[in-house]
Design a protein around this motif. Sequence first.
Motif, PDB file in Angstrom:
ATOM      1  N   ILE A   1     -43.082 -79.731 -34.103  1.00  0.00           N
ATOM      2  CA  ILE A   1     -42.774 -78.169 -34.366  1.00  0.00           C
ATOM      3  C   ILE A   1     -42.281 -78.372 -36.146  1.00  0.00           C
ATOM      4  N   GLU A   2     -43.103 -77.722 -36.813  1.00  0.00           N
ATOM      5  CA  GLU A   2     -42.937 -77.663 -38.319  1.00  0.00           C
ATOM      6  C   GLU A   2     -41.842 -76.675 -38.836  1.00  0.00           C
ATOM      7  N   LYS A   3     -42.237 -75.346 -38.295  1.00  0.00           N
ATOM      8  CA  LYS A   3     -41.361 -74.301 -38.640  1.00  0.00           C
ATOM      9  C   LYS A   3     -40.998 -73.335 -37.518  1.00  0.00           C
ATOM     10  N   ILE A   4     -39.936 -72.912 -37.637  1.00  0.00           N
ATOM     11  CA  ILE A   4     -39.887 -71.685 -36.540  1.00  0.00           C
ATOM     12  C   ILE A   4     -38.957 -70.610 -37.132  1.00  0.00           C
ATOM     13  N   PHE A   5     -39.644 -69.414 -36.981  1.00  0.00           N
ATOM     14  CA  PHE A   5     -39.227 -68.183 -37.403  1.00  0.00           C
ATOM     15  C   PHE A   5     -38.297 -67.526 -36.354  1.00  0.00           C
ATOM     16  N   HIS A   6     -36.971 -67.637 -36.388  1.00  0.00           N
ATOM     17  CA  HIS A   6     -36.146 -67.086 -35.198  1.00  0.00           C
ATOM     18  C   HIS A   6     -36.075 -65.808 -35.060  1.00  0.00           C
ATOM     19  N   ASN A   7     -35.955 -65.140 -33.813  1.00  0.00           N
ATOM     20  CA  ASN A   7     -35.602 -63.644 -33.412  1.00  0.00           C
ATOM     21  C   ASN A   7     -36.624 -62.705 -34.470  1.00  0.00           C
ATOM     22  N   CYS A   8     -37.795 -62.790 -34.516  1.00  0.00           N
ATOM     23  CA  CYS A   8     -38.486 -61.861 -35.523  1.00  0.00           C
ATOM     24  C   CYS A   8     -38.511 -60.365 -35.107  1.00  0.00           C
ATOM     25  N   PRO A   9     -37.881 -59.589 -35.838  1.00  0.00           N
ATOM     26  CA  PRO A   9     -37.929 -58.195 -35.094  1.00  0.00           C
ATOM     27  C   PRO A   9     -39.041 -57.482 -35.243  1.00  0.00           C
ATOM     28  N   PRO A  10     -39.497 -56.567 -34.142  1.00  0.00           N
ATOM     29  CA  PRO A  10     -40.640 -55.512 -34.377  1.00  0.00           C
ATOM     30  C   PRO A  10     -40.466 -54.870 -35.676  1.00  0.00           C
ATOM     31  N   CYS A  11     -41.551 -54.598 -36.189  1.00  0.00           N
ATOM     32  CA  CYS A  11     -41.833 -53.701 -37.393  1.00  0.00           C
ATOM     33  C   CYS A  11     -41.309 -52.287 -37.309  1.00  0.00           C
ATOM     34  N   LYS A  12     -40.643 -51.777 -38.075  1.00  0.00           N
ATOM     35  CA  LYS A  12     -40.044 -50.393 -38.119  1.00  0.00           C
ATOM     36  C   LYS A  12     -41.267 -49.666 -38.557  1.00  0.00           C
ATOM     37  N   LYS A  13     -41.158 -48.370 -37.741  1.00  0.00           N
ATOM     38  CA  LYS A  13     -42.257 -47.316 -38.070  1.00  0.00           C
ATOM     39  C   LYS A  13     -42.149 -46.824 -39.515  1.00  0.00           C
ATOM     40  N   GLY A  14     -43.124 -46.648 -40.308  1.00  0.00           N
ATOM     41  CA  GLY A  14     -42.951 -46.310 -41.691  1.00  0.00           C
ATOM     42  C   GLY A  14     -42.707 -47.247 -42.697  1.00  0.00           C
ATOM     43  N   GLU A  15     -42.462 -48.463 -42.400  1.00  0.00           N
ATOM     44  CA  GLU A  15     -42.029 -49.629 -43.070  1.00  0.00           C
ATOM     45  C   GLU A  15     -43.101 -50.678 -42.966  1.00  0.00           C
ATOM     46  N   PRO A  16     -43.182 -51.272 -44.432  1.00  0.00           N
ATOM     47  CA  PRO A  16     -44.085 -52.524 -44.164  1.00  0.00           C
ATOM     48  C   PRO A  16     -43.723 -53.698 -43.266  1.00  0.00           C
ATOM     49  N   CYS A  17     -44.670 -54.305 -42.625  1.00  0.00           N
ATOM     50  CA  CYS A  17     -44.102 -55.307 -41.527  1.00  0.00           C
ATOM     51  C   CYS A  17     -43.769 -56.727 -42.531  1.00  0.00           C
ATOM     52  N   LYS A  18     -42.867 -57.216 -41.989  1.00  0.00           N
ATOM     53  CA  LYS A  18     -42.437 -58.472 -42.747  1.00  0.00           C
ATOM     54  C   LYS A  18     -43.397 -59.475 -42.374  1.00  0.00           C
ATOM     55  N   LYS A  19     -43.902 -60.334 -43.001  1.00  0.00           N
ATOM     56  CA  LYS A  19     -44.728 -61.605 -42.739  1.00  0.00           C
ATOM     57  C   LYS A  19     -44.215 -62.978 -42.604  1.00  0.00           C
ATOM     58  N   TYR A  20     -44.616 -63.493 -41.580  1.00  0.00           N
ATOM     59  CA  TYR A  20     -44.294 -64.966 -41.395  1.00  0.00           C
ATOM     60  C   TYR A  20     -45.266 -65.785 -41.664  1.00  0.00           C
TER      61      TYR A  20
ATOM     62  N   LYS B   1     -36.018 -77.068 -32.021  1.00  0.00           N
ATOM     63  CA  LYS B   1     -35.801 -77.297 -33.231  1.00  0.00           C
ATOM     64  C   LYS B   1     -36.900 -77.632 -34.137  1.00  0.00           C
ATOM     65  N   GLU B   2     -36.928 -77.686 -35.429  1.00  0.00           N
ATOM     66  CA  GLU B   2     -37.994 -77.975 -36.289  1.00  0.00           C
ATOM     67  C   GLU B   2     -37.988 -79.677 -36.169  1.00  0.00           C
ATOM     68  N   GLY B   3     -39.108 -80.559 -35.874  1.00  0.00           N
ATOM     69  CA  GLY B   3     -39.205 -81.912 -35.921  1.00  0.00           C
ATOM     70  C   GLY B   3     -39.180 -82.268 -34.309  1.00  0.00           C
ATOM     71  N   LEU B   4     -38.921 -81.398 -33.659  1.00  0.00           N
ATOM     72  CA  LEU B   4     -39.122 -81.884 -32.204  1.00  0.00           C
ATOM     73  C   LEU B   4     -40.581 -81.861 -31.770  1.00  0.00           C
ATOM     74  N   LYS B   5     -40.972 -82.669 -30.836  1.00  0.00           N
ATOM     75  CA  LYS B   5     -42.480 -82.830 -30.435  1.00  0.00           C
ATOM     76  C   LYS B   5     -42.805 -81.567 -29.398  1.00  0.00           C
ATOM     77  N   TYR B   6     -44.211 -81.457 -29.598  1.00  0.00           N
ATOM     78  CA  TYR B   6     -45.089 -80.182 -28.635  1.00  0.00           C
ATOM     79  C   TYR B   6     -45.984 -81.081 -27.990  1.00  0.00           C
ATOM     80  N   LYS B   7     -46.102 -80.715 -26.761  1.00  0.00           N
ATOM     81  CA  LYS B   7     -47.282 -81.359 -25.844  1.00  0.00           C
ATOM     82  C   LYS B   7     -47.856 -80.343 -24.991  1.00  0.00           C
ATOM     83  N   LYS B   8     -49.289 -80.232 -25.001  1.00  0.00           N
ATOM     84  CA  LYS B   8     -49.787 -79.234 -23.938  1.00  0.00           C
ATOM     85  C   LYS B   8     -50.133 -80.085 -22.592  1.00  0.00           C
TER      86      LYS B   8
END
Length: 134
Positions: free
Chosen positions: A84-103, A125-132
């Motif tokens: 896991i290299e990067k986590i964007f936490h709790n990203c909110p939905p875009c608000k109508k009429g406003e530009p969407c934040k980009k991650y 957390k970032e740095g932890l392992k991922y496995k499918k």
Amino acid sequence: MYTIDLGFPPRYNNNEITFHLIKLGDNLFVVQECFNFQEGLSKRKKLFEHEGMIFNINNDNPITFHMKDALLPLDIIFIKNGIIEKIFHNCPPCKKGEPCKKYTHPSADVVVEILGGTCKKKNIKEGLKYKKIF
């Protein structure tokens, strides 16, 4: 990998939805494989803590996600080489009429979206392992 034939008009990959069991750190999740990168978890009204969506990216170019048409906040997890290299936490939905934040992250093999706040609650957390697993 398990594939389920839904028996109704196709939404993903010729009438099929594919699920995987993945591990993020010490936590297991059932995730749906996304074949339509523009849709992802948008328009989902409910999502449990152990559910999510997986995007198989395998790209060395910058990758950008946004929350257009999302109804729920999401944690967006960028994974490269099983870490896991990067986590964007709790990203909110875009608000109508406003530009969407980009991650954006420089590159990723896999991106996972899960219910917003789950990473902090489950100590992912970032740095932890991922496995499918399958």
